[in-house]
Write a protein that holds these residues in place. Structure first.
Motif, mmCIF file in Angstrom:
data_model
loop_
_atom_site.group_PDB
_atom_site.id
_atom_site.type_symbol
_atom_site.label_atom_id
_atom_site.label_comp_id
_atom_site.label_asym_id
_atom_site.label_seq_id
_atom_site.Cartn_x
_atom_site.Cartn_y
_atom_site.Cartn_z
ATOM 1 N N UNK A 101 -7.210 -2.259 -3.249
ATOM 2 C CA UNK A 101 -8.276 -1.688 -4.147
ATOM 3 C C UNK A 101 -7.739 -0.470 -4.497
ATOM 4 N N UNK A 102 -7.881 -0.120 -6.019
ATOM 5 C CA UNK A 102 -7.405 0.979 -6.498
ATOM 6 C C UNK A 102 -8.074 2.340 -6.264
ATOM 7 N N UNK A 136 -0.453 -3.190 -7.830
ATOM 8 C CA UNK A 136 -1.809 -3.391 -6.938
ATOM 9 C C UNK A 136 -1.760 -4.909 -6.438
ATOM 10 N N UNK A 137 -1.006 -5.639 -6.752
ATOM 11 C CA UNK A 137 -1.078 -7.187 -6.526
ATOM 12 C C UNK A 137 -0.290 -7.421 -5.222
ATOM 13 N N UNK A 138 -0.864 -7.605 -4.120
ATOM 14 C CA UNK A 138 -0.125 -8.016 -2.894
ATOM 15 C C UNK A 138 0.229 -9.574 -2.990
ATOM 16 N N UNK A 166 -0.309 4.936 -7.534
ATOM 17 C CA UNK A 166 -0.953 3.771 -8.319
ATOM 18 C C UNK A 166 -2.376 3.549 -7.773
ATOM 19 N N UNK A 167 -2.676 4.350 -6.796
ATOM 20 C CA UNK A 167 -4.110 4.271 -6.360
ATOM 21 C C UNK A 167 -4.449 5.793 -5.896
ATOM 22 N N UNK A 168 -5.903 5.807 -5.745
ATOM 23 C CA UNK A 168 -6.445 7.313 -5.591
ATOM 24 C C UNK A 168 -7.109 7.036 -4.254
ATOM 25 N N UNK A 195 0.908 -1.269 0.084
ATOM 26 C CA UNK A 195 0.065 -0.055 0.008
ATOM 27 C C UNK A 195 0.886 1.246 0.197
ATOM 28 N N UNK A 196 1.890 1.220 1.026
ATOM 29 C CA UNK A 196 2.706 2.398 1.047
ATOM 30 C C UNK A 196 3.279 2.719 -0.494
ATOM 31 N N UNK A 197 4.011 1.650 -1.144
ATOM 32 C CA UNK A 197 4.560 1.815 -2.382
ATOM 33 C C UNK A 197 3.513 2.248 -3.396
#
Length: 321
Positions: A93-94, A74-76, A23-25, A15-17
């Protein structure tokens, strides 16, 4: 079922990255904690303009499946599941509603209107067990928005996992407080809060994680889902356009299903998915945020508009079983 021991760190790092790299909003401006003066239902109302960018149902180009080939950023975990069956992937989640909001997605395409399988439910429950942390007061919820009126925006089957707001007590928590786990029978109905306007069906979960397996989860889910689906049978003459839709919410303490009639309130210009039906209200524009924070009792009416009337105290009929 194998969930990595460091799952919380994997999600947090990813998430931090993703956040740092855009990459996410996620833009979270204001949150207000309040409650309905009539029903005492607690609400956490969040103003989140970043959700305006999230595509609504029908806005994703036809044939496109964003969850089928997700962004690597976004893939963990690309393959998650049992020893010989990696049926799922875990994604960020984006358009998160809180930080580290994740999606449990089937690797093989299944539809969001499909019923949850015992394996879906157990995988979700095991994720809750791995992510919850009593010492840090971290508690999570899994939810599933199924059907066109549920607030779901993508058709590829996915469950969502988010951390519950700190010290936020949902009405389901209050309803299940001090109650032992049970399965409904003809004489024992699922729990409903009579003060709440909308129909909902809640069961307390066993206190011991060891007591929870695929069979128990499936029996809980099916028994309350049957109650929810009864509404579509009962209301079809009045509204022939009704499509079977519901929200499922699962914590380690309870499981809840809410039947849905609409995804969006035309009058108030606000939509709901599962989060709204446990008191976490998300708004995209200033006017709606101001209106419902000033008069939180409006929320009970809107939740009913998008659901069905509460049936607390009514005897079940043969369709419930």
């Amino acid at each position: 079922m194998s969930i990595p021991a460091d799952i919380a760190s994997l999600i947090s790092d990813k998430y931090k990255s993703a956040f740092d790299n855009g990459n996410l909003k996620f833009i979270h401006t204001e949150t207000k904690k309040t409650k309905d003066p009539k029903t005492s239902m607690p609400y956490l109302i969040s103003h989140m303009p970043s959700l305006i960018e999230k595509p609504e149902r029908g806005q994703t180009p036809e044939g496109e499946d964003p969850l089928g080939k997700p962004e690597e950023e976004l893939t963990v975990i690309p393959e998650l599941g049992g020893a010989n069956d990696k049926s799922y992937k875990l994604l960020l989640n984006k358009f998160p509603v809180i930080p580290e909001h994740t999606l449990l997605v089937t690797n093989e395409y299944q539809h969001q209107t499909d019923a949850l399988t015992p394996t879906d439910l157990l995988t979700a429950y095991k994720l809750l067990c791995a992510l919850d942390d009593e010492e840090s007061d971290k508690r999570h919820m899994v939810f599933y928005n199924s059907g066109p009126a549920s607030g779901s925006s993508l058709d590829h089957k996915h469950l969502q996992i988010l951390q519950m707001p700190e010290k936020f007590v949902t009405f389901q928590d209050r309803l299940c407080n001090g109650k032992e786990h049970f399965l409904p029978t003809f004489n024992t109905e699922p729990l409903q809060d009579a003060k709440v306007s909308f129909a909902h069906f809640v069961l307390p979960m066993p206190e011991s994680e060891e007591a929870v397996d695929e069979e128990l989860l499936a029996m809980c889910y099916i028994s309350i889902l049957q109650r929810a689906l009864t509404f579509f049978q009962d209301w079809l003459n009045e509204n022939p356009e009704l499509k079977k839709s519901y929200n499922l919410m699962l914590t380690k303490e309870w499981i809840c299903v809410v039947p849905r009639s609409k995804a969006f309130s035309d009058e108030m210009k606000i939509g709901f998915n599962s989060t709204g039906y446990c008191g976490m209200i998300l708004t995209k524009n200033d006017e709606v945020f101001s209106k419902i924070t000033e008069k939180p009792e409006l929320i009970n009416d809107i939740l009913l508009e998008c659901g069905f009337p509460n049936t607390s105290g009514q005897k079940p009929n043969e369709y419930n079983y």
